[in-house]
Design a protein around this motif. Sequence first.
Motif, PDB file in Angstrom:
ATOM      1  N   SER A  96     -27.554  -1.122 -20.583  1.00  0.00           N
ATOM      2  CA  SER A  96     -27.045   0.069 -21.266  1.00  0.00           C
ATOM      3  C   SER A  96     -26.151   0.886 -20.341  1.00  0.00           C
ATOM      4  O   SER A  96     -25.386   1.726 -20.795  1.00  0.00           O
ATOM      5  CB  SER A  96     -28.219   0.935 -21.754  1.00  0.00           C
ATOM      6  N   GLU A  97     -26.230   0.623 -19.033  1.00  0.00           N
ATOM      7  CA  GLU A  97     -25.378   1.314 -18.071  1.00  0.00           C
ATOM      8  C   GLU A  97     -24.201   0.446 -17.660  1.00  0.00           C
ATOM      9  O   GLU A  97     -23.551   0.696 -16.657  1.00  0.00           O
ATOM     10  CB  GLU A  97     -26.197   1.693 -16.832  1.00  0.00           C
ATOM     11  N   SER A  98     -23.918  -0.579 -18.443  1.00  0.00           N
ATOM     12  CA  SER A  98     -22.876  -1.525 -18.065  1.00  0.00           C
ATOM     13  C   SER A  98     -21.518  -1.071 -18.576  1.00  0.00           C
ATOM     14  O   SER A  98     -21.390  -0.132 -19.355  1.00  0.00           O
ATOM     15  CB  SER A  98     -23.201  -2.911 -18.607  1.00  0.00           C
ATOM     16  N   GLU A  99     -20.485  -1.801 -18.122  1.00  0.00           N
ATOM     17  CA  GLU A  99     -19.123  -1.509 -18.526  1.00  0.00           C
ATOM     18  C   GLU A  99     -18.309  -2.786 -18.395  1.00  0.00           C
ATOM     19  O   GLU A  99     -18.605  -3.647 -17.562  1.00  0.00           O
ATOM     20  CB  GLU A  99     -18.526  -0.419 -17.627  1.00  0.00           C
ATOM     21  N   THR A 100     -17.305  -2.941 -19.224  1.00  0.00           N
ATOM     22  CA  THR A 100     -16.376  -4.053 -19.119  1.00  0.00           C
ATOM     23  C   THR A 100     -14.984  -3.477 -18.888  1.00  0.00           C
ATOM     24  O   THR A 100     -14.565  -2.572 -19.600  1.00  0.00           O
ATOM     25  CB  THR A 100     -16.379  -4.914 -20.396  1.00  0.00           C
ATOM     26  N   ARG A 140      -5.613 -10.415 -15.491  1.00  0.00           N
ATOM     27  CA  ARG A 140      -6.062 -11.744 -15.082  1.00  0.00           C
ATOM     28  C   ARG A 140      -7.511 -11.772 -14.622  1.00  0.00           C
ATOM     29  O   ARG A 140      -8.094 -12.841 -14.464  1.00  0.00           O
ATOM     30  CB  ARG A 140      -5.155 -12.286 -13.976  1.00  0.00           C
ATOM     31  N   THR A 141      -8.104 -10.594 -14.394  1.00  0.00           N
ATOM     32  CA  THR A 141      -9.493 -10.524 -13.941  1.00  0.00           C
ATOM     33  C   THR A 141     -10.276  -9.578 -14.831  1.00  0.00           C
ATOM     34  O   THR A 141      -9.809  -8.477 -15.139  1.00  0.00           O
ATOM     35  CB  THR A 141      -9.571 -10.050 -12.471  1.00  0.00           C
ATOM     36  N   VAL A 142     -11.455 -10.017 -15.255  1.00  0.00           N
ATOM     37  CA  VAL A 142     -12.369  -9.209 -16.067  1.00  0.00           C
ATOM     38  C   VAL A 142     -13.496  -8.725 -15.164  1.00  0.00           C
ATOM     39  O   VAL A 142     -14.100  -9.519 -14.434  1.00  0.00           O
ATOM     40  CB  VAL A 142     -12.961 -10.023 -17.235  1.00  0.00           C
ATOM     41  N   PHE A 143     -13.779  -7.436 -15.207  1.00  0.00           N
ATOM     42  CA  PHE A 143     -14.864  -6.878 -14.424  1.00  0.00           C
ATOM     43  C   PHE A 143     -16.039  -6.575 -15.348  1.00  0.00           C
ATOM     44  O   PHE A 143     -15.895  -5.840 -16.317  1.00  0.00           O
ATOM     45  CB  PHE A 143     -14.437  -5.592 -13.715  1.00  0.00           C
ATOM     46  N   GLN A 144     -17.181  -7.158 -15.027  1.00  0.00           N
ATOM     47  CA  GLN A 144     -18.402  -6.852 -15.754  1.00  0.00           C
ATOM     48  C   GLN A 144     -19.275  -6.040 -14.807  1.00  0.00           C
ATOM     49  O   GLN A 144     -19.749  -6.536 -13.787  1.00  0.00           O
ATOM     50  CB  GLN A 144     -19.107  -8.139 -16.198  1.00  0.00           C
ATOM     51  N   ILE A 145     -19.458  -4.753 -15.128  1.00  0.00           N
ATOM     52  CA  ILE A 145     -20.176  -3.838 -14.252  1.00  0.00           C
ATOM     53  C   ILE A 145     -21.552  -3.580 -14.837  1.00  0.00           C
ATOM     54  O   ILE A 145     -21.692  -3.222 -16.016  1.00  0.00           O
ATOM     55  CB  ILE A 145     -19.414  -2.503 -14.104  1.00  0.00           C
ATOM     56  N   ALA A 204     -25.887  -2.331 -13.564  1.00  0.00           N
ATOM     57  CA  ALA A 204     -26.548  -1.367 -12.695  1.00  0.00           C
ATOM     58  C   ALA A 204     -26.785  -1.888 -11.288  1.00  0.00           C
ATOM     59  O   ALA A 204     -27.310  -1.155 -10.450  1.00  0.00           O
ATOM     60  CB  ALA A 204     -27.892  -0.956 -13.312  1.00  0.00           C
ATOM     61  N   SER A 205     -26.400  -3.141 -11.015  1.00  0.00           N
ATOM     62  CA  SER A 205     -26.611  -3.708  -9.695  1.00  0.00           C
ATOM     63  C   SER A 205     -25.319  -4.049  -8.972  1.00  0.00           C
ATOM     64  O   SER A 205     -25.239  -3.906  -7.758  1.00  0.00           O
ATOM     65  CB  SER A 205     -27.462  -4.987  -9.788  1.00  0.00           C
ATOM     66  N   GLU A 206     -24.287  -4.526  -9.704  1.00  0.00           N
ATOM     67  CA  GLU A 206     -23.121  -5.055  -9.026  1.00  0.00           C
ATOM     68  C   GLU A 206     -21.946  -5.160  -9.984  1.00  0.00           C
ATOM     69  O   GLU A 206     -22.073  -4.917 -11.184  1.00  0.00           O
ATOM     70  CB  GLU A 206     -23.436  -6.435  -8.450  1.00  0.00           C
ATOM     71  N   VAL A 207     -20.806  -5.547  -9.434  1.00  0.00           N
ATOM     72  CA  VAL A 207     -19.615  -5.844 -10.212  1.00  0.00           C
ATOM     73  C   VAL A 207     -19.359  -7.338 -10.118  1.00  0.00           C
ATOM     74  O   VAL A 207     -19.343  -7.899  -9.022  1.00  0.00           O
ATOM     75  CB  VAL A 207     -18.380  -5.085  -9.668  1.00  0.00           C
ATOM     76  N   GLU A 208     -19.201  -7.976 -11.260  1.00  0.00           N
ATOM     77  CA  GLU A 208     -18.805  -9.378 -11.290  1.00  0.00           C
ATOM     78  C   GLU A 208     -17.350  -9.456 -11.726  1.00  0.00           C
ATOM     79  O   GLU A 208     -16.980  -8.884 -12.753  1.00  0.00           O
ATOM     80  CB  GLU A 208     -19.675 -10.189 -12.253  1.00  0.00           C
ATOM     81  N   ALA A 209     -16.542 -10.148 -10.940  1.00  0.00           N
ATOM     82  CA  ALA A 209     -15.135 -10.359 -11.278  1.00  0.00           C
ATOM     83  C   ALA A 209     -14.981 -11.766 -11.824  1.00  0.00           C
ATOM     84  O   ALA A 209     -15.322 -12.742 -11.151  1.00  0.00           O
ATOM     85  CB  ALA A 209     -14.254 -10.161 -10.046  1.00  0.00           C
ATOM     86  N   LEU A 210     -14.499 -11.872 -13.059  1.00  0.00           N
ATOM     87  CA  LEU A 210     -14.373 -13.154 -13.742  1.00  0.00           C
ATOM     88  C   LEU A 210     -12.910 -13.487 -13.977  1.00  0.00           C
ATOM     89  O   LEU A 210     -12.083 -12.590 -14.189  1.00  0.00           O
ATOM     90  CB  LEU A 210     -15.107 -13.115 -15.093  1.00  0.00           C
TER      91      LEU A 210
END
Length: 732
Positions: free
Chosen positions: A660-664, A671-676, A678-684
């Motif tokens: 619920s605290e996430s963000e896209t 060219r890069t999608v960030f999935q944020i 509560a622990s980290e940022v994933e770059a896809l």
Amino acid sequence: MEPSIPDRWTGHTDHDTPQRGDHAGGERIGPYRVLATLDVPEHADDARRCLARDVRTGRAVVLTLPHAAFADDAGYRVRFRAEAENSRRLHGPWVAPVVDVAPPDAGLPWVAHGCFPALTLPAALAAHGGPFPEDTVRALGTALAETLAVAHANGLVHAGISPQALLLTRDGPRLTGYGLIRAATGSRPSTPHGSRPETSHTGRPAMGHGGQAGTPPEQRAGEPPRPYGDVYALGAVLAYAVTGRKDAGPAALPPGLREPIAACLSPDPAHRPQPAALAREFRSTTAPLSPGRMPHAVETALAEQAAHHPADTLPPQLTEPADHPLSAGPGPSRRSMAVTALTGAAGLALGIGGTALWRAVADDAPAPPKPLALRGVAPAPLWRRRIEAEIDGPPLLWGNSRLLVPGKGEVTAVRLRDGKKMWTRDNVWGVGDLSPLGGDLVLKGGIREFMALSARTGQVKWVERAYDGEKRPRFRYPLAADGRTLWFLARDQNQEKTATVVAYDLKTRKERWRASVPGGFGGYDEHSAVLREDSLLLSNRSESGPNEPWTYLALGRRDGAKLWTRTYKGILAVADDPTEIVSGDLLITIASDVVSAHEISSGRRRWRFSCEDFVYTDGALHGRTLYVTDGDAVTYAIDVARGRLRWRRRAAVDAASPMSESETALSHSGRTVFQINASEVEALDAADGSLRWRFAPAADGASAGALSGSVLSVPGVALVRNDQAFYALPVD
């Protein structure tokens, strides 16, 4: 006959009086009472390790504390505790289990590992009377390489491997020290009253305390810790174990270990081997130690330590594997990790990748390979900036050159090129967010006024106080702006059924027009209107009944005339609590677990897409692709023209992290999608959803080990906010 073992290695202590720096027996640190030091002074690194007992349970643990030289540095203490909290995420068959971490309000941070009895590698060599035999070192190399393979495959860099960080227990080796180099990065003498230095920098001092021998050359030159640095540190530890020297060169290594260890110690990171390949190399030639145990003198030292400090309560039985050549004895294997499967699955490219180990000490060395891209590992930040004032609202990017950060009663501008603070404007009060007006101007709204700030200088250009609720309706918040006109919402006092939309000329600072609209179309938030070529669209989301469908009211941009009203069936304005994204003639809404697209001009539904779980994020659109992430940490790439799935990917995120605290979010280029979360940022990779890197910045205080923030993007740079700190990472 084995040499006698000094008291500091067996756990004996001849006094109970605490002494600063060596933590003699009897000292109390949090809930732990120190029994004895485990450090060998000439091999001390950036932490102190001691044997301690939990006064609550009687359990004996290994307690790791900041080095005395850093203990008074407030910034280092925060980083140390944050890395200790992050070390819970490190898993593997030979990782020391974290049983406790100092609370945020502890004066001295610490981390407790469930290892007893235990000796550091230098203490074990002293007990053994000299360097370990080759087979023992190969077994240690297998354990360390397996641990790094698991860590790197999960996007983690250990950044703390040293002889002192490697513990030898009766169940085999256990690795501690996670993040110690990161904690020391940027350390500097403490500032008055423990405050943090305000200026950002990327360098780090020499590690000292014996840490230089295992520090990779690229880190000594100022580069942050990377996976290939872990491999270098691994090689330094093994070279020490087999020679007993911290500065042993390839010539001092035994022939059977010279090639793999020298490859690890290559000055060029691209020459260093992959951990998984290194583990296979060591394991293929490791002869079992008879009868599958560690050297006798080490076993004896561990037994003496246990005898001198019997546990009041037995510690929980370790679940780590017992079939390693250094483990405590024969028995069925409990290993469930297949190292050979890690390389391809993780997409980790490190070192020489799939070929035989380089003959680093051969006469005719091969041509240096090109440095390889590292997947799964975040790039080194270009800079880091901490905002000391409490942040009050979302930061705003201006002109790809400034980051404007609102605080309570002030605004701070940070230069994106290097993180330097450009200016701070005090006495800027208001209840609204910062909003771009176009050109050099940024809007800051108040309760009965709004003002324009210069993004370049912070100067207040003008203040509008006419919309105070007396002669004119009271200013509430901006709806849209195009550089020439500001459209904002205003309300008369005690008037709930109607609202006023005002078009305000930014050049003449005069009202162009105003239009009365039903209260339900007054918008629910700042910038809640959609600005189109000829119209301004207002939704009925704010005050509609629970079962009323989503409706748009279109006002003419030039005169405020009511052009049309249109309803979009299947979307409930309040009950579904949808978010909206407009793409051309498409209204895309995200409500619960459903993403829908309707034609704005006709109201007809174009498509409907169902996700597996509730969607908390607003979604991010680039071109014809929409990216959203659901509550199960699954990111979807949806073709907005047809509503079809392009790809999906589940994040490697702790299930306990609240999505619920996430963000896209998206990089500037898309060219890069960030999935944020509560622990980290994933770059896809936006093309196929494959992992590019993961980034988990250290947080402060109670937020240590968590991520509380968002991602903003400018060309070539992603700005990751974590609480009060901003990190600039290169991207695309």
